[in-house]
Scaffold this active site. Structure first.
Site, PDB file in Angstrom:
ATOM      1  N   LYS A 110       1.423   4.040   7.438  1.00 28.62           N
ATOM      2  CA  LYS A 110       0.632   4.879   6.539  1.00 28.62           C
ATOM      3  C   LYS A 110       1.079   6.338   6.651  1.00 28.62           C
ATOM      4  O   LYS A 110       1.773   6.731   7.585  1.00 28.62           O
ATOM      5  CB  LYS A 110      -0.855   4.796   6.883  1.00 28.62           C
TER       6      LYS A 110
ATOM      7  N   SER B 153       0.806  -1.224   0.000  1.00 34.19           N
ATOM      8  CA  SER B 153       0.000   0.000   0.000  1.00 34.19           C
ATOM      9  C   SER B 153       0.837   1.270   0.000  1.00 34.19           C
ATOM     10  O   SER B 153       0.298   2.359  -0.188  1.00 34.19           O
ATOM     11  CB  SER B 153      -0.950   0.017   1.208  1.00 34.19           C
TER      12      SER B 153
END
Length: 238
Positions: free
Chosen positions: A197, A159
């Site tokens: 993230k 991701s």
């Protein structure tokens, strides 16, 4: 080190076994820990099994066995069995555990290098159970780190590929409980799940943003996300 929810569940199972001789059901565990779904209990059970604290017995319903307790609760039990905290590693999002491997012996770092503990694996994708165990050590040049306390994590998932972080990379994290909007951070969600993230602050809410259009940005209300550190470096083996 166990997360708070893992610790609470282990002690709840232990007390129920002492009282009745029968493990609690998933519904009882869910209610005792005030979780919204039994899937959260499944993740906690899997994490405790991978870390060697419990064992699921085959071909028997609700069959759980306590293998050991944290040393802070039962130091005599851990010492008598000669067991330390050596959890297995989670592969992917909720994959099968691999047996714990002994940490390789590494040469002493040079004087201009710093020994960084590798604390397990972190998901750059769907969050996985937080892992808080020192598996081995890597040596990093001091001038790449700067001041502060650091640890490293092995990345699993894709991701963050548009930020140059690939599956299999090792990221170096400076411990911090605060970060600026736009920083890439290790975030602990609901004291249960950890992920890598980019942080975006939206008023009182926190957004965890992927660097891959295949993944959605996740937004959390106040108090649900705790910052565990900020990305400062990474390295990759070919």
């Amino acid at each position: 080190m166990l997360t708070r929810k893992q610790h609470e569940l282990l002690l709840f199972i232990h007390e129920r076994l002492k009282e009745t001789g029968v493990p609690p059901s998933f519904d009882e565990m869910k209610d005792a820990l005030d979780l919204r779904s039994k899937s959260g209990i499944h993740r906690l059970i899997t994490a405790l099994e991978e870390r060697g604290f419990i064992r699921r017995l085959p071909n028997r319903a609700r069959a759980l066995e306590i293998v050991k307790l944290p040393e802070s609760v039962a130091p005599g039990l851990a010492a008598s069995r000669g067991q330390g905290f050596s959890p297995a590693v989670i592969e992917g999002s909720l994959g099968k555990p691999r047996p714990a491997q002994p940490a390789p012996s590494l040469p002493e770092p040079a004087n201009d290098s710093v020994a960084i503990p590798v604390m397990g694996r972190i998901a750059a994708g769907v969050p996985i159970e937080a892992i808080q165990s020192h598996s081995h050590t890597i040596s990093m040049p001091a001038d790449l780190l700067g001041s502060g306390d650091h640890y490293a994590l092995e990345v699993r998932g894709d991701s963050m590929i548009e930020a140059g972080i690939l599956d299999g990379d090792t990221v170096v994290i400076r411990r911090s409980d605060a970060a600026d909007s736009g920083d890439i951070v290790v975030a602990l969600i609901d004291d249960e799940e950890a992920t890598l993230k980019r942080l975006r602050k939206k008023g009182a809410s926190v957004a965890l943003e992927a660097a891959n259009p295949a993944y959605e940005t996740r937004i959390f209300g106040p108090g649900r996300v705790r910052i565990q550190g900020k990305l400062v470096s990474l390295f990759r083996r070919y």
